[in-house]
Design an enzyme around this catalytic site. Structure first.
Site, PDB file in Angstrom:
ATOM      1  N   GLN A 265       0.832  -1.213   0.000  1.00 61.69           N
ATOM      2  CA  GLN A 265       0.000   0.000   0.000  1.00 61.69           C
ATOM      3  C   GLN A 265       0.859   1.252   0.000  1.00 61.69           C
ATOM      4  OE1 GLN A 265      -3.372   0.179  -0.445  1.00 61.69           O
ATOM      5  NE2 GLN A 265      -2.781  -1.915  -0.922  1.00 61.69           N
ATOM      6  N   HIS A 268       2.011   3.087  -3.099  1.00 60.71           N
ATOM      7  CA  HIS A 268       1.058   3.787  -3.983  1.00 60.71           C
ATOM      8  C   HIS A 268       1.337   5.287  -4.026  1.00 60.71           C
ATOM      9  CE1 HIS A 268      -1.802   1.100  -5.795  1.00 60.71           C
ATOM     10  NE2 HIS A 268      -1.952   0.429  -4.670  1.00 60.71           N
ATOM     11  N   GLU A 333     -10.051   0.109   4.157  1.00 61.27           N
ATOM     12  CA  GLU A 333     -10.321  -0.320   2.779  1.00 61.27           C
ATOM     13  C   GLU A 333      -9.929  -1.799   2.628  1.00 61.27           C
ATOM     14  OE1 GLU A 333      -7.681   1.456  -0.033  1.00 61.27           O
ATOM     15  OE2 GLU A 333      -8.896   0.893  -1.777  1.00 61.27           O
ATOM     16  N   HIS A 334      -8.696  -2.141   3.033  1.00 63.64           N
ATOM     17  CA  HIS A 334      -8.203  -3.524   2.979  1.00 63.64           C
ATOM     18  C   HIS A 334      -7.902  -3.996   4.396  1.00 63.64           C
ATOM     19  CE1 HIS A 334      -6.704  -1.635  -0.864  1.00 63.64           C
ATOM     20  NE2 HIS A 334      -7.310  -2.692  -1.371  1.00 63.64           N
ATOM     21  N   ASP A 367      -5.837  -7.282  -5.461  1.00 65.84           N
ATOM     22  CA  ASP A 367      -5.711  -6.117  -6.346  1.00 65.84           C
ATOM     23  C   ASP A 367      -5.788  -6.510  -7.816  1.00 65.84           C
ATOM     24  OD1 ASP A 367      -5.449  -4.282  -4.362  1.00 65.84           O
ATOM     25  OD2 ASP A 367      -3.261  -4.197  -4.419  1.00 65.84           O
ATOM     26  N   HIS A 426     -54.488  13.395  -3.464  1.00 67.46           N
ATOM     27  CA  HIS A 426     -54.038  12.009  -3.279  1.00 67.46           C
ATOM     28  C   HIS A 426     -55.211  11.149  -2.798  1.00 67.46           C
ATOM     29  CE1 HIS A 426     -49.986  13.792  -3.306  1.00 67.46           C
ATOM     30  NE2 HIS A 426     -49.448  12.589  -3.265  1.00 67.46           N
TER      31      HIS A 426
END
Lengths: 436, 436
Positions: A265, A268, A333-334, A367, A426
């Site tokens: 990670q 990145h 996230e992971h 991934d 209505h």
């Protein structure tokens, strides 16, 4: 040779732990006023002048000497050509990954359903694919073929007839792997445009670019800001924050494996977040040592180091229960559960984009090719959102078909409630259907 | 006595029809800079000062002489009390509606799933409810008990443990039907606060108001703007535009019924949109006559007339196929197929929030008690979004559990793709799991 890496150490039993963790996790992506103003100007120009505005912005921002929109259209044959230009090993890897992603996503497809009540009234939902989806693919260094697979395949599995991809080619740089992935994923049309102008073209349409119903895919701050602005006119996926991994380890995995999982990670970008939680303090030391030893061997060492030092952490917890508590608090996230018998913890996990179970399931496998989507909720949004999936490219219409008897009965209830809300048209519309 | 009602007439075969239709449908809700600035200021104050800011804004905007947040909490007993204050007819109607809505929504609940591959690798998704949902209910004239049912019941069916409702009580006005609906729907906590301050309190939490994971429910421009700003911190439902109905009629339904169905949307507000499409020109005349005759009998006649004249239309088409084309072009929130054998057209409908089939299925039945949700995509967003449902209160986590053999095989593919993206820490993390 080891690097001297400053890696934050937290203890979950410390009195200020909650505060420290909040601080560590804090992240807000802010589109400043300048970006907002520029993006709004670009959107306005594309809405008003269509192709000619897109060509103009592409010349200006991508440094491309194009005269006409025709120069920014890639024919399907060009995608096929890319397939023949990459290595056969790469082609086969793309095809294997695509096949696995397709197979997994087939399971997500939802069907129309209905049921009939005793009086003949039919209720249900009709589920259909979107007409057209737009896929944004960044240019340059963040141009990832795996993203093309992960965004386009769910749309095609959903049955979207037309998937339109945009990818900028700054100074003419074309990524053959990205085009090959588009061919493998079944992308229908490709325009070599990017930035806010590509988002605006997809949302509103131009003479050449067809308007889509939903825009997905990652992008820089201009792309993200443009997506926010066109949301409502079209659907969008989540605005992604930096990538994150939380590894929970009982201390029984090779510390080099865990260090490399954290790096996967951290490499990145500098804002990525890699955190390890363990009840084994000595193991945290060993991973720290692995991090320091392996860091200099990384090709993207400086990015990984910046990320690890700015946003990384080793967190010591009392036991696995506390580790799971921390994981739920982070809503990563992971989430890697690098432990024995990880199944036992699954029912306790409330918030995570994807859960990687056991010592063998490196996050990197997910991934690329395990099958599940790699587009996942970041920055704690796993508390309320889900991985990108086939369901994001399907939509539902309610179906109500009242029998005469059903309408008569329902009309009585509707009439009382509508009159309670002072909505008497209505009420009268319902009352017309009540049998005398 | 008939009113003179100016009701737009369009012909789908006219050369400028597409343009006229676009113009008729055009609608953009814009939060102007003043509203944005005020909302941002309110959100900032609530984040910084919590309860005290909420109390201060409530005193200022709702004209309530409250000293403390305690005065803005409604205990559960107060909801039960409301149930005893409304008429038994109303209570029974609320309970009937709630039961039907619950039964329909039970069908939407999604389960976790997984499958095991030949080498022992397990893939799937874990589906769980959100921890806590926030429900905004407007005060004053737009305070609808039916909305409480439609927003709260899907959350409870999803299994959300805590549903927190906010409802402003300007100058102390409390709507007993709204509180009774909250009791019937199983709302867990109620705060009598509203506006941007209530949205901010739900998103960020205060000393008294717990932070929620998702905020749903309608509101005015301040509420809608605040929801846009807190999106990302929490989930939100769609930002709703004005209500719309498109009636497709073959000419065989009582024109008074159709006129009243159109009014049932038009009476909502001046921006609501009611359109009738028919291949029968004489029938359009008859409905026009019914509209003129019935309009003066409506309690909300002036609102309905303003809506009908500003945004209503009678559209003549060549045949039913063209009628369906027009419907798909409009992608209406509510689509009434007031025709013989409506099932035949269902597969042709691509975009609609809810489809009301046959002459008996008045849209008003769906608003209150048929079962499906009345929170539906407006302004053409049915092209890419769905009715509010149980799925909006559930979320998914991917599950990946690789066997040693599975990881070894997948590692080879992941390695090739990661190296193709120059993400070598990803590659090495995968390669560690390849068997020698």
């Amino acid at each position: 040779m080891s690097a001297s890496v400053s890696l934050r150490r937290l203890d979950a039993s410390a009195s200020d732990f909650a505060e420290c963790l909040d601080h560590l996790l804090s992240w807000e992506s802010v589109s400043d006023d300048t970006v907002n103003a520029r993006v709004l100007e670009i959107i306005r120009a594309v809405r008003e002048r269509g192709d000619s505005a897109v060509v103009e912005f592409t010349r200006r921002f991508d440094g491309l000497e194009v005269a006409d929109m025709k120069d920014l259209i890639l024919p399907r044959e060009r995608l096929e050509q890319a397939l023949s230009r990459i290595s056969s090993e790469q082609r086969s890897a793309l095809e294997t990954a695509a096949e696995r992603v397709r197979r997994y996503h087939e399971r997500q497809k939802q069907d129309s359903w209905s049921y009939t009540e005793a009086d003949g009234t039919v209720l249900g939902q009709q589920v259909v694919p979107l007409d057209r989806a737009g896929l944004y693919v960044p240019g340059g260094k963040a141009s990832y073929p795996s993203s093309v697979l992960m965004n386009a395949i769910p749309a095609k599995v959903a049955g979207v007839p037309e998937v339109v991809m945009v990818v900028p080619t700054p100074r003419g740089e074309i990524n053959e792997l990205v085009l090959a992935a588009a061919a493998v994923a079944g992308v229908d049309r490709v325009f070599t445009i990017g930035g806010a102008q590509a988002v605006a073209a997809l949302a509103y349409g131009t003479e050449s670019v067809p308007p889509v119903d939903k825009i997905v895919g990652p992008g820089n701050i201009y792309v993200a800001t443009a997506k926010r602005h066109v949301f409502g006119k079209v659907g969008i996926d989540m605005i992604a924050g930096p990538s994150e991994i939380l590894v929970v380890c009982d201390g029984g995995t090779d510390p080099d494996w865990i260090a490399m999982d954290l790096f996967s990670q951290a490499e990145h970008d500098e804002d990525a977040q890699a955190i390890l939680v363990s009840p084994d303090a000595a193991f945290l030391d060993r991973v720290h040592e692995s991090v320091a030893r392996l860091l200099p061997t990384l090709e993207r060492a400086s990015i990984a180091q910046a990320s690890i030092e700015a946003r990384g952490a080793l967190i010591h917890v009392r036991d696995m229960n506390e580790a799971i508590e921390v994981a739920n608090r982070i809503a990563p996230e992971h989430l890697e559960l690098s432990v024995d018998a990880p199944e036992q913890y699954l029912p306790l996990i409330r918030h995570a984009g994807a859960i990687f179970m056991g010592r063998y399931t490196a996050e990197a496998l997910g991934d690329y090719c395990a099958g599940p989507n790699h587009v996942l909720p970041t920055s704690g949004t796993a508390r309320f959102s889900s991985p990108l999936g086939v369901y994001d490219f399907q939509k539902r219409s309610s179906i109500i078909h009242c029998s005469a008897d059903g309408a008569s009965e329902l009309g009585k209830t509707a009439s009382i409630l509508a009159r309670g809300e002072s909505l008497t048209a209505h009420a009268r519309s319902a009352e017309y259907r009540i049998k005398p």
